[in-house]
Structure formats: C-alpha cells, structure tokens
Design a protein around this motif. Sequence first.
Motif, PDB file in Angstrom:
ATOM      1  N   VAL A   1      -4.846   4.312 -27.235  1.00  0.00           N
ATOM      2  CA  VAL A   1      -5.221   5.577 -26.603  1.00  0.00           C
ATOM      3  C   VAL A   1      -4.602   5.678 -25.215  1.00  0.00           C
ATOM      4  O   VAL A   1      -4.049   6.723 -24.839  1.00  0.00           O
ATOM      5  CB  VAL A   1      -6.758   5.712 -26.525  1.00  0.00           C
ATOM      6  CG1 VAL A   1      -7.156   6.845 -25.573  1.00  0.00           C
ATOM      7  CG2 VAL A   1      -7.350   5.951 -27.903  1.00  0.00           C
ATOM      8  N   LYS A   2      -4.674   4.599 -24.452  1.00  0.00           N
ATOM      9  CA  LYS A   2      -4.115   4.615 -23.103  1.00  0.00           C
ATOM     10  C   LYS A   2      -2.604   4.858 -23.139  1.00  0.00           C
ATOM     11  O   LYS A   2      -2.070   5.661 -22.356  1.00  0.00           O
ATOM     12  CB  LYS A   2      -4.413   3.304 -22.388  1.00  0.00           C
ATOM     13  CG  LYS A   2      -3.917   3.282 -20.938  1.00  0.00           C
ATOM     14  CD  LYS A   2      -4.288   1.984 -20.233  1.00  0.00           C
ATOM     15  CE  LYS A   2      -3.771   1.991 -18.790  1.00  0.00           C
ATOM     16  NZ  LYS A   2      -4.114   0.733 -18.075  1.00  0.00           N
TER      17      LYS A   2
ATOM     18  N   ALA B   1      -2.025   8.517 -24.214  1.00  0.00           N
ATOM     19  CA  ALA B   1      -2.445   9.446 -23.158  1.00  0.00           C
ATOM     20  C   ALA B   1      -1.460   9.441 -22.001  1.00  0.00           C
ATOM     21  O   ALA B   1      -1.144  10.495 -21.430  1.00  0.00           O
ATOM     22  CB  ALA B   1      -3.843   9.063 -22.672  1.00  0.00           C
ATOM     23  N   LYS B   2      -0.949   8.264 -21.650  1.00  0.00           N
ATOM     24  CA  LYS B   2       0.024   8.183 -20.556  1.00  0.00           C
ATOM     25  C   LYS B   2       1.313   8.913 -20.925  1.00  0.00           C
ATOM     26  O   LYS B   2       1.914   9.621 -20.095  1.00  0.00           O
ATOM     27  CB  LYS B   2       0.330   6.725 -20.219  1.00  0.00           C
ATOM     28  CG  LYS B   2       1.164   6.553 -18.946  1.00  0.00           C
ATOM     29  CD  LYS B   2       1.311   5.101 -18.564  1.00  0.00           C
ATOM     30  CE  LYS B   2       1.968   4.961 -17.186  1.00  0.00           C
ATOM     31  NZ  LYS B   2       3.216   5.737 -17.027  1.00  0.00           N
TER      32      LYS B   2
ATOM     33  N   VAL C   1      -5.247   9.201 -16.888  1.00  0.00           N
ATOM     34  CA  VAL C   1      -5.039   9.758 -18.228  1.00  0.00           C
ATOM     35  C   VAL C   1      -6.335  10.232 -18.883  1.00  0.00           C
ATOM     36  O   VAL C   1      -6.311  10.812 -19.966  1.00  0.00           O
ATOM     37  CB  VAL C   1      -4.351   8.718 -19.142  1.00  0.00           C
ATOM     38  CG1 VAL C   1      -2.993   8.341 -18.563  1.00  0.00           C
ATOM     39  CG2 VAL C   1      -5.218   7.488 -19.360  1.00  0.00           C
ATOM     40  N   TYR C   2      -7.482   9.998 -18.231  1.00  0.00           N
ATOM     41  CA  TYR C   2      -8.784  10.399 -18.763  1.00  0.00           C
ATOM     42  C   TYR C   2      -9.342  11.453 -17.831  1.00  0.00           C
ATOM     43  O   TYR C   2      -9.680  11.185 -16.678  1.00  0.00           O
ATOM     44  CB  TYR C   2      -9.689   9.170 -18.822  1.00  0.00           C
ATOM     45  CG  TYR C   2     -11.105   9.379 -19.334  1.00  0.00           C
ATOM     46  CD1 TYR C   2     -11.524  10.558 -19.944  1.00  0.00           C
ATOM     47  CD2 TYR C   2     -12.041   8.348 -19.209  1.00  0.00           C
ATOM     48  CE1 TYR C   2     -12.814  10.708 -20.401  1.00  0.00           C
ATOM     49  CE2 TYR C   2     -13.343   8.489 -19.670  1.00  0.00           C
ATOM     50  CZ  TYR C   2     -13.726   9.671 -20.268  1.00  0.00           C
ATOM     51  OH  TYR C   2     -15.017   9.822 -20.727  1.00  0.00           O
TER      52      TYR C   2
ATOM     53  N   TYR D   1      -6.820  15.145 -32.138  1.00  0.00           N
ATOM     54  CA  TYR D   1      -5.597  15.081 -31.350  1.00  0.00           C
ATOM     55  C   TYR D   1      -4.658  16.216 -31.704  1.00  0.00           C
ATOM     56  O   TYR D   1      -4.682  16.765 -32.811  1.00  0.00           O
ATOM     57  CB  TYR D   1      -4.912  13.718 -31.480  1.00  0.00           C
ATOM     58  CG  TYR D   1      -4.387  13.353 -32.858  1.00  0.00           C
ATOM     59  CD1 TYR D   1      -3.034  13.508 -33.176  1.00  0.00           C
ATOM     60  CD2 TYR D   1      -5.231  12.816 -33.830  1.00  0.00           C
ATOM     61  CE1 TYR D   1      -2.544  13.142 -34.422  1.00  0.00           C
ATOM     62  CE2 TYR D   1      -4.745  12.448 -35.072  1.00  0.00           C
ATOM     63  CZ  TYR D   1      -3.403  12.616 -35.367  1.00  0.00           C
ATOM     64  OH  TYR D   1      -2.913  12.254 -36.607  1.00  0.00           O
TER      65      TYR D   1
ATOM     66  N   GLU E   1      -3.281  17.204 -20.205  1.00  0.00           N
ATOM     67  CA  GLU E   1      -4.060  16.014 -19.881  1.00  0.00           C
ATOM     68  C   GLU E   1      -4.000  15.056 -21.069  1.00  0.00           C
ATOM     69  O   GLU E   1      -3.753  15.459 -22.204  1.00  0.00           O
ATOM     70  CB  GLU E   1      -5.512  16.388 -19.595  1.00  0.00           C
ATOM     71  CG  GLU E   1      -5.695  17.387 -18.469  1.00  0.00           C
ATOM     72  CD  GLU E   1      -5.554  16.751 -17.092  1.00  0.00           C
ATOM     73  OE1 GLU E   1      -5.421  15.515 -17.021  1.00  0.00           O
ATOM     74  OE2 GLU E   1      -5.584  17.491 -16.105  1.00  0.00           O
ATOM     75  N   GLY E   2      -4.283  13.761 -20.814  1.00  0.00           N
ATOM     76  CA  GLY E   2      -4.185  12.781 -21.883  1.00  0.00           C
ATOM     77  C   GLY E   2      -5.342  12.795 -22.846  1.00  0.00           C
ATOM     78  O   GLY E   2      -5.185  13.068 -24.035  1.00  0.00           O
ATOM     79  N   ILE E   3      -6.555  12.493 -22.338  1.00  0.00           N
ATOM     80  CA  ILE E   3      -7.723  12.433 -23.204  1.00  0.00           C
ATOM     81  C   ILE E   3      -8.948  12.927 -22.456  1.00  0.00           C
ATOM     82  O   ILE E   3      -9.087  12.743 -21.247  1.00  0.00           O
ATOM     83  CB  ILE E   3      -7.978  10.990 -23.729  1.00  0.00           C
ATOM     84  CG1 ILE E   3      -9.193  10.966 -24.678  1.00  0.00           C
ATOM     85  CG2 ILE E   3      -8.128   9.993 -22.588  1.00  0.00           C
ATOM     86  CD1 ILE E   3      -9.415   9.637 -25.385  1.00  0.00           C
TER      87      ILE E   3
END
Length: 437
Positions: free
Chosen positions: A182-183, A186-187, A253-254, A160, A196-198
């Motif tokens: 993670v969500k 990422a958001k 987010v992915y 990260y 970008e998130g992940i």
Amino acid sequence: MRRRTFVGGGVLLAVSALACVASAAEIPAKVDTPVTLNYYNYNLASAGVGAEATKRLIAEFETAYPNIKVNGVGVSSSEISTRVQADLAAGRGPDVAQMVFSDFDFMVHNLGAVALEDIIPAAELSAHFEGIAPRGLKLGVYDGKTYGLAYTFSTPVLFYNADLFRKAGLDPDHPPKTWADVKTAAKAIVDKTDAEGIATGIFGPSAGDWLFQGVIRSNNGDVLSPDRRTLTFEQAPAVEAVTVLKDLYEAGVYTNLDINAAMDAMAAGTVGMYLQTSAVQGYLLKGAKGNFELRATTMPRFGDKPVRPNNSGSALVIMTHDPVKQRAAWELMKFMTSKHAYTVITSEIGYLPLRTDIVNDPQYLGNWVKDHPLLQPNLEQLDVLEPWEPFPGPNYRQIVKTMMEGAEAAVFGGGDPAAALKEAQSTAQALMPATTN
C-alpha cells in the motif's frame, strides 16, 4: 461466557418484569389478529438507496402478512442504543431493532433483548438458519444463545482507482496485498499524479472502532482479553499496527480526511485507494461511472500474517416481551433475512449476502454478481471473518472513544504510538465494569 448486567434500576426492573410475563406465555404459531410492530432501523434514517430498499421490503412484508403492520422508525446507527434505552425507561420502546454489533453486549445484558431459543421452536429456528453463513450466524450468539440475526453487514475492502494505478505506472491487475505494498502504491500515485495516495474509514467522529479492530487483529493483536476484563490495545501488536499507519501519514501518502470527505474524494477520483466498508460501493460506483474504473481487493495484510477482518453492520434483535408481538417480530426477522431480502440488500445497498447459496443462483444474485465483481473480496473474507468485539458495561461507548482518540492522536498528531495507546488504555480501563462473569 457469562456477563454481569449493569443498568439503571428502573430500566432493569421494567425489563425483568416483562421477561417474567414472556416466560409465562407461549408464542403463538401465527398472527391471527392485527398487530403493530415498532421497528427501529438505522437504514431508514439514511438518505438514498438504504432507506428506499428498506421501505420497499417492509411494504412487501406487510402485503405477505396483512395482520402485521410495521411502524418503521428511522434512528441513526450512532444513536440507536441510546434511543432504545431512553424509550424503555419511558415505558415504550422497539419491538424489533436493527442493532449495531458494538452495541450488542449492552442490548443483551442491559436492555432485555430476547434470545430466539427462548421463544422460537427449535425446528423452526433450525430451518431458518439453514443456508446462512456459519460465521455470520455466530455473530449474534451470546452466552450460548442467539440474540440477533446478522442483517446489513460487510467486511472492510480496499477500493482502488484502476485509472490512477495506470497513470502511476502500477498494475491494477495486481493490487496491494500488504501494508508495505500500500505504501509503495500510494507513493507512486502521489509522485506521478495529482491525487492523494490512500484514505481510510478508520478514524473520525462517526467511524466507530470496527475497522480499527480488524487492523489490530490482522497484526495478531486484540483490543480485549478473552475473559473480557482487561483492555489489550496498548500491547505490541496494536502499537506496531498504529505505527504502520503513522508511517504512511508521515510519508505524505495517507490523507487525513473524515469518513464523508474520504468517500467523496474516492468517488470523485482524487484518491487512489480507500479502505472502508463495502457498503459504500454503490455511492462510489455512482461517482466512478463514466469517470474512472473502480475496483476492490481484500484488506491489506501485515507481512505474511493472515488478514483477520471483522464485520461492520448490524443484527436484528427482538425486544418485545409480548408473545403475539414476538411471533410477528420473528416473521419480520425471517423475511428480512430471507434469500429475497439478502438479494435486495446486496444488489441495491451493497452489503454481504449472508445466504451464500444465492450468489450463483440466477433466481437471486447469480446474474447480478457476474456484472459486479466488487463483491468478490467481501465473499473471500467471509470465510475468515472474526466478530466485532463489543466492550462490556454501560461505559462501552466512552471506552471506544478513548481508544480511538488515542490511536488517532498517535497517527496524525505526532505522538508516540506506544505512549499514546498506554495512556488511552489506562483511562479506558477505569471505565470497564469492576467485574464480569
């Protein structure tokens, strides 16, 4: 557990004949006359530090063992078992091979890989095994015998970008530990930065299934029954895990990038998190240097369920049935899995040091580890490591492809995870051997 052999008749007869020759002669105690080993190695087929470090280790080995010449043959990891099979059918092949663990069942039961216990004195084996992490050592054990020594090897870690975490109002000292975390992270990255998130290395043409297996296991699922007869990736734990990934994608987010693009994006600082093998850390660190702070943590859990990572990477396998070459091959294997070699493999390539006693030893990795904290998540996960499960039979690669395409369609293609995995498993099950034993 015993497994049935499925292989073309010509290759099987050739391997069987060689095995008979090997069983009639004893391996010598040392190599007294010049011998050349064909060494198939996928790091040699790569560009950059992996190939450079491997070439240097080979040169050091040849200096230490002047009677042994090593002919290094670079073969990509995705092609190495196919190359070995073709070369054996043509009457030639490797004496030692760096085999991806997903190919291991096929190599052992179809292509005549040699069990170390069948050729090496027990005391000599025991002496070399001492100090190797027990869970790593077990990865090369089939039917109660050791067919390979874990070599270049890692677990999945969550890289990260600490700078993006700060910009998004997140605390980089408390990285995500669950997929729900993670969500959320990422958001925040997507909402408050331009990144970008992940991204992950789970999917894509060159991804394989090692990381996917670890994700499924961490939700208390599996991909294959204990008796190795029935595929199980359509079951509820796998469906739930795939649904979590699908939810990340549909939440925006992915990011759906292939492995190379995802790695480049993480190195460029345009993705906040990246779940992938630790072996890419050298590349990521090079991109991050002077640009952002790169950190790493363990792979995410599903709620309170313990993380169950499995390994990526390879093992070294003896393929020759010539006693003199077997001794030479064993000397090469010992050298390549020595304290010195693992120091090079870890510090220069990025894989795990399977001799964990070198981690704090200043003669080996002690000083390096102090300056490279990204190794720690890998070391933590080594204690809970589970093996990358190779599918049985000659159609094992088609089984992997079918499974991964079904899961990928469910995550990125808008399909229903349960329906997609059920259809994929039905197709893949037809590719399984009729019987295993």
